[in-house]
Design a protein around this motif. Structure first.
Motif, short mmCIF file in Angstrom:
data_model
loop_
_atom_site.label_atom_id
_atom_site.label_comp_id
_atom_site.label_asym_id
_atom_site.label_seq_id
_atom_site.Cartn_x
_atom_site.Cartn_y
_atom_site.Cartn_z
N VAL A 1 0.86 -1.17 0.00
CA VAL A 1 0.00 0.00 0.00
C VAL A 1 0.91 1.23 0.00
CG1 VAL A 1 -0.23 0.07 2.52
CG2 VAL A 1 -1.98 1.13 1.10
N CYS A 2 0.52 2.23 -0.79
CA CYS A 2 1.28 3.48 -0.88
C CYS A 2 0.80 4.43 0.21
CB CYS A 2 1.10 4.11 -2.25
SG CYS A 2 1.97 5.69 -2.44
N ASP A 3 1.72 4.95 0.99
CA ASP A 3 1.39 5.88 2.06
C ASP A 3 0.96 7.24 1.51
OD1 ASP A 3 1.36 6.38 4.97
OD2 ASP A 3 2.89 7.87 4.47
N ASP A 4 1.40 7.58 0.30
CA ASP A 4 1.07 8.88 -0.27
C ASP A 4 -0.30 8.91 -0.95
OD1 ASP A 4 3.44 9.95 0.62
OD2 ASP A 4 4.48 9.70 -1.27
N CYS A 5 -0.60 7.90 -1.78
CA CYS A 5 -1.86 7.95 -2.54
C CYS A 5 -2.85 6.86 -2.15
CB CYS A 5 -1.58 7.89 -4.04
SG CYS A 5 -1.03 6.28 -4.67
N GLY A 6 -2.42 5.89 -1.32
CA GLY A 6 -3.32 4.83 -0.87
C GLY A 6 -3.51 3.68 -1.85
N HIS A 7 -2.81 3.74 -2.99
CA HIS A 7 -2.93 2.69 -4.01
C HIS A 7 -2.43 1.35 -3.45
CE1 HIS A 7 -3.10 0.90 -7.96
NE2 HIS A 7 -1.81 0.59 -7.91
N LYS A 8 -3.18 0.29 -3.71
CA LYS A 8 -2.77 -1.06 -3.30
C LYS A 8 -2.36 -1.83 -4.53
CE LYS A 8 -5.56 -1.11 0.83
NZ LYS A 8 -6.60 -1.75 1.60
N PHE A 9 -1.23 -2.52 -4.44
CA PHE A 9 -0.69 -3.24 -5.59
C PHE A 9 0.19 -4.38 -5.11
CE2 PHE A 9 2.22 0.08 -4.38
CZ PHE A 9 3.48 -0.46 -4.53
N GLU A 10 0.55 -5.27 -6.03
CA GLU A 10 1.41 -6.40 -5.70
C GLU A 10 2.82 -6.13 -6.20
OE1 GLU A 10 1.16 -10.86 -7.09
OE2 GLU A 10 -0.41 -10.42 -5.60
N GLY A 11 3.81 -6.53 -5.40
CA GLY A 11 5.20 -6.33 -5.78
C GLY A 11 6.09 -7.38 -5.15
N MET A 12 7.38 -7.33 -5.50
CA MET A 12 8.33 -8.30 -4.98
C MET A 12 8.63 -8.06 -3.51
SD MET A 12 11.08 -8.97 -8.04
CE MET A 12 12.09 -7.64 -7.50
N ASP A 13 8.67 -9.13 -2.75
CA ASP A 13 9.01 -9.08 -1.34
C ASP A 13 10.50 -9.37 -1.20
OD1 ASP A 13 9.20 -9.23 1.39
OD2 ASP A 13 7.90 -10.97 1.62
N CYS A 14 11.29 -8.31 -1.06
CA CYS A 14 12.73 -8.44 -0.88
C CYS A 14 13.09 -7.83 0.47
CB CYS A 14 13.49 -7.71 -1.98
SG CYS A 14 13.22 -8.40 -3.61
N GLU A 15 14.03 -8.45 1.17
CA GLU A 15 14.40 -7.96 2.49
C GLU A 15 15.09 -6.61 2.40
OE1 GLU A 15 18.65 -10.04 3.45
OE2 GLU A 15 16.86 -11.18 3.89
N PRO B 1 3.30 2.17 -8.55
CA PRO B 1 3.06 2.31 -9.99
C PRO B 1 2.09 3.44 -10.34
CG PRO B 1 1.92 0.37 -9.15
CD PRO B 1 2.74 0.93 -8.02
N LYS B 2 1.33 3.91 -9.38
CA LYS B 2 0.34 4.96 -9.64
C LYS B 2 0.95 6.37 -9.52
CE LYS B 2 -4.28 6.51 -8.48
NZ LYS B 2 -5.44 6.29 -7.62
N PRO C 1 4.28 -3.11 3.12
CA PRO C 1 3.35 -4.23 2.98
C PRO C 1 2.00 -3.88 3.62
CG PRO C 1 5.47 -5.01 3.76
CD PRO C 1 5.51 -3.52 3.80
N SER C 2 0.91 -4.25 2.96
CA SER C 2 -0.41 -3.98 3.53
C SER C 2 -0.72 -5.01 4.60
CB SER C 2 -1.48 -4.00 2.43
OG SER C 2 -1.55 -5.27 1.84
N GLY C 3 -1.65 -4.71 5.46
CA GLY C 3 -1.99 -5.59 6.57
C GLY C 3 -1.08 -5.32 7.76
N LEU C 4 -1.50 -5.77 8.90
CA LEU C 4 -0.73 -5.58 10.14
C LEU C 4 -0.28 -4.13 10.33
CD1 LEU C 4 1.54 -8.75 9.94
CD2 LEU C 4 -0.60 -8.51 11.19
N ASN C 5 -1.17 -3.18 10.05
CA ASN C 5 -0.82 -1.76 10.15
C ASN C 5 -0.86 -1.29 11.60
OD1 ASN C 5 -0.47 -1.37 7.40
ND2 ASN C 5 -2.66 -1.09 7.08
N GLY C 6 0.22 -1.53 12.31
CA GLY C 6 0.32 -1.09 13.69
C GLY C 6 1.24 0.10 13.82
N PHE C 7 1.22 0.72 14.98
CA PHE C 7 2.05 1.90 15.25
C PHE C 7 3.53 1.58 15.08
CE2 PHE C 7 4.62 4.32 18.28
CZ PHE C 7 4.41 5.59 17.79
N PHE C 8 3.98 0.42 15.59
CA PHE C 8 5.40 0.06 15.51
C PHE C 8 5.84 -0.09 14.06
CE2 PHE C 8 8.85 -3.10 15.45
CZ PHE C 8 9.78 -2.41 16.19
N LYS C 9 5.04 -0.77 13.25
CA LYS C 9 5.39 -0.96 11.84
C LYS C 9 5.47 0.39 11.13
CE LYS C 9 3.55 -2.93 7.63
NZ LYS C 9 2.44 -3.66 7.05
#
Length: 72
Positions: free
Chosen positions: A9-23, A36-37, A45-53
């Protein structure tokens, strides 16, 4: 290291998309990918949106902005 695909999820525009998970810097965190938008690197990464993350990703984004010269 590549770990597969993940939803972002993009913090600037809110767009949700799929991408590579690299450390990010040999850590358990996923490296941000360019939205991409709107073209922002302020993605996580979307989900688990807690304060610590959110706090961790704010530090990651600051580091990326400094390297790109996008400090405000």
């Amino acid at each position: 290291m590549y770990r597969g695909m993940i939803k972002f999820v993009c913090d600037d525009c809110g767009h949700k998309f799929e991408g590579m998970d690299c450390e990010y810097c040999a850590s358990v965190y996923t490296a941000p990918v360019k939205c991409p938008k709107c073209g922002s690197w302020h993605t996580m990464p979307s989900g688990l949106n807690g304060f610590f993350k959110r706090k961790i990703y704010n530090m990651i984004w600051e580091s990326i902005d400094e390297r790109q010269g996008n400090t405000e």
